[in-house]
Design a protein around this motif. Structure first.
Motif, PDB file in Angstrom:
ATOM      1  N   ARG A  34      49.353  46.549  38.505  1.00 48.10           N
ATOM      2  CA  ARG A  34      48.098  45.565  38.566  1.00 48.10           C
ATOM      3  C   ARG A  34      48.032  44.555  39.550  1.00 48.10           C
ATOM      4  O   ARG A  34      47.284  44.148  40.195  1.00 48.10           O
ATOM      5  CB  ARG A  34      47.856  44.864  37.124  1.00 48.10           C
ATOM      6  CG  ARG A  34      47.073  45.916  36.000  1.00 48.10           C
ATOM      7  CD  ARG A  34      46.762  45.396  34.742  1.00 48.10           C
ATOM      8  NE  ARG A  34      47.947  44.887  34.023  1.00 48.10           N
ATOM      9  CZ  ARG A  34      48.548  45.777  33.146  1.00 48.10           C
ATOM     10  NH1 ARG A  34      48.344  47.075  33.032  1.00 48.10           N
ATOM     11  NH2 ARG A  34      49.605  45.307  32.439  1.00 48.10           N
ATOM     12  N   GLN A  35      49.455  43.787  39.493  1.00 51.66           N
ATOM     13  CA  GLN A  35      49.653  42.847  40.772  1.00 51.66           C
ATOM     14  C   GLN A  35      49.498  43.398  41.810  1.00 51.66           C
ATOM     15  O   GLN A  35      48.935  42.705  42.919  1.00 51.66           O
ATOM     16  CB  GLN A  35      51.108  42.067  40.287  1.00 51.66           C
ATOM     17  CG  GLN A  35      51.124  41.224  39.086  1.00 51.66           C
ATOM     18  CD  GLN A  35      52.468  40.758  38.934  1.00 51.66           C
ATOM     19  OE1 GLN A  35      53.487  40.965  39.670  1.00 51.66           O
ATOM     20  NE2 GLN A  35      52.735  40.402  37.594  1.00 51.66           N
ATOM     21  N   ALA A  36      50.189  44.651  42.314  1.00 52.25           N
ATOM     22  CA  ALA A  36      50.252  45.253  43.510  1.00 52.25           C
ATOM     23  C   ALA A  36      48.394  45.663  44.059  1.00 52.25           C
ATOM     24  O   ALA A  36      48.240  45.363  45.183  1.00 52.25           O
ATOM     25  CB  ALA A  36      50.871  46.451  43.466  1.00 52.25           C
ATOM     26  N   ALA A  55      50.228  32.368  52.369  1.00 51.79           N
ATOM     27  CA  ALA A  55      50.769  31.488  51.358  1.00 51.79           C
ATOM     28  C   ALA A  55      50.614  32.007  49.756  1.00 51.79           C
ATOM     29  O   ALA A  55      51.526  32.007  48.981  1.00 51.79           O
ATOM     30  CB  ALA A  55      50.160  30.021  51.207  1.00 51.79           C
ATOM     31  N   ILE A  56      49.478  32.573  49.686  1.00 58.31           N
ATOM     32  CA  ILE A  56      49.277  33.104  48.183  1.00 58.31           C
ATOM     33  C   ILE A  56      50.338  34.419  48.026  1.00 58.31           C
ATOM     34  O   ILE A  56      51.024  34.506  47.065  1.00 58.31           O
ATOM     35  CB  ILE A  56      47.878  33.550  48.005  1.00 58.31           C
ATOM     36  CG1 ILE A  56      46.925  32.420  47.852  1.00 58.31           C
ATOM     37  CG2 ILE A  56      47.669  34.563  47.051  1.00 58.31           C
ATOM     38  CD1 ILE A  56      45.518  32.729  47.948  1.00 58.31           C
ATOM     39  N   GLY A  61      55.106  36.448  45.795  1.00 58.94           N
ATOM     40  CA  GLY A  61      56.449  37.001  46.010  1.00 58.94           C
ATOM     41  C   GLY A  61      57.701  36.205  45.420  1.00 58.94           C
ATOM     42  O   GLY A  61      58.866  36.478  45.683  1.00 58.94           O
ATOM     43  N   GLY A  62      57.581  34.799  45.120  1.00 58.47           N
ATOM     44  CA  GLY A  62      58.390  33.951  44.862  1.00 58.47           C
ATOM     45  C   GLY A  62      59.235  33.342  46.023  1.00 58.47           C
ATOM     46  O   GLY A  62      60.144  32.528  45.605  1.00 58.47           O
ATOM     47  N   GLU A  86      41.863  30.901  37.518  1.00 61.71           N
ATOM     48  CA  GLU A  86      40.402  31.202  37.488  1.00 61.71           C
ATOM     49  C   GLU A  86      40.291  32.818  38.407  1.00 61.71           C
ATOM     50  O   GLU A  86      39.514  33.454  38.363  1.00 61.71           O
ATOM     51  CB  GLU A  86      39.501  30.188  38.378  1.00 61.71           C
ATOM     52  CG  GLU A  86      39.148  29.182  37.741  1.00 61.71           C
ATOM     53  CD  GLU A  86      38.572  28.003  38.147  1.00 61.71           C
ATOM     54  OE1 GLU A  86      38.433  27.961  39.522  1.00 61.71           O
ATOM     55  OE2 GLU A  86      38.239  27.058  37.498  1.00 61.71           O
ATOM     56  N   HIS A  87      41.351  32.806  39.286  1.00 65.76           N
ATOM     57  CA  HIS A  87      41.409  34.082  40.223  1.00 65.76           C
ATOM     58  C   HIS A  87      42.210  35.194  39.686  1.00 65.76           C
ATOM     59  O   HIS A  87      42.771  36.110  40.573  1.00 65.76           O
ATOM     60  CB  HIS A  87      41.580  33.774  41.629  1.00 65.76           C
ATOM     61  CG  HIS A  87      40.429  32.850  42.242  1.00 65.76           C
ATOM     62  ND1 HIS A  87      40.346  31.312  42.174  1.00 65.76           N
ATOM     63  CD2 HIS A  87      39.479  33.440  43.157  1.00 65.76           C
ATOM     64  CE1 HIS A  87      39.253  31.225  43.011  1.00 65.76           C
ATOM     65  NE2 HIS A  87      38.802  32.200  43.451  1.00 65.76           N
ATOM     66  N   ASP A  88      42.652  34.827  38.506  1.00 71.34           N
ATOM     67  CA  ASP A  88      43.776  35.924  37.824  1.00 71.34           C
ATOM     68  C   ASP A  88      44.866  36.043  38.609  1.00 71.34           C
ATOM     69  O   ASP A  88      45.506  37.217  38.543  1.00 71.34           O
ATOM     70  CB  ASP A  88      42.970  37.086  37.554  1.00 71.34           C
ATOM     71  CG  ASP A  88      41.746  37.021  36.531  1.00 71.34           C
ATOM     72  OD1 ASP A  88      42.034  36.344  35.460  1.00 71.34           O
ATOM     73  OD2 ASP A  88      40.872  37.539  36.652  1.00 71.34           O
ATOM     74  N   ILE A  89      45.408  34.982  39.075  1.00 71.83           N
ATOM     75  CA  ILE A  89      46.735  35.148  40.031  1.00 71.83           C
ATOM     76  C   ILE A  89      47.708  34.709  38.931  1.00 71.83           C
ATOM     77  O   ILE A  89      47.887  33.514  38.539  1.00 71.83           O
ATOM     78  CB  ILE A  89      46.591  34.536  41.412  1.00 71.83           C
ATOM     79  CG1 ILE A  89      45.716  34.900  42.162  1.00 71.83           C
ATOM     80  CG2 ILE A  89      48.137  34.462  42.021  1.00 71.83           C
ATOM     81  CD1 ILE A  89      45.354  34.346  43.347  1.00 71.83           C
TER      82      ILE A  89
END
Length: 103
Positions: A34-36, A55-56, A61-62, A86-89
Motif C-alpha cells: 500500500r505504501q509503495a 522531502a516527502i 524512507g526514514g 490528511e494525506h494518509d502518509i
C-alpha cells in the motif's frame, strides 16, 4: 469510501524480500505494498514542487526527520503532522492526539 482489494503476482525473490522487510519494519507485506503504490500514485501531491516531493519521499524512507520535512514544506511540526494525516502518509511515530495537551 470502501477499500478495493487487489491481487498481484510477483517473482518469488520479490515476495521473499517483502517478507523480510515487513519483519524488519514490523508491519505487514500488504502495508508495504500500500505504501509503495501510494508513493508512486499520489495525484494529490502533483501540486507540490520537486523539493517538497523529494522531502516527502525522504521522510517516508526514514532519511529525514519530521522537523526537516516540516521545514521543507514550509510548515511547523504540528501542522505537518496534520497534513500527513490528511494525506494518509504514514508517520511512523508514537504521536497521539493527547500529546498536544502536554506540549
Amino acid at each position: 469510501m470502501q477499500n478495493a482489494t487487489l491481487h498481484i503476482k510477483v517473482k518469488p525473490e520479490i515476495a521473499k524480500g517483502l517478507k523480510l522487510l515487513s519483519k524488519k519494519r514490523e508491519t505487514s507485506v500488504g502495508e508495504l505494498i500500500r505504501q509503495a503504490v501510494f508513493s508512486c500514485y499520489q495525484l494529490e501531491l502533483l501540486g507540490l514542487n520537486q523539493e517538497q516531493k523529494q522531502a516527502i519521499a525522504a521522510f517516508q524512507g526514514g532519511y529525514i526527520s519530521l522537523g526537516k520535512l516540516a521545514e521543507k514544506m514550509g510548515m511547523d511540526v504540528w501542522d505537518i503532522r496534520t497534513w500527513l494525516e490528511e494525506h494518509d502518509i504514514l508517520q511512523n511515530n508514537s504521536f497521539q492526539e493527547s500529546d498536544i495537551k502536554n506540549a
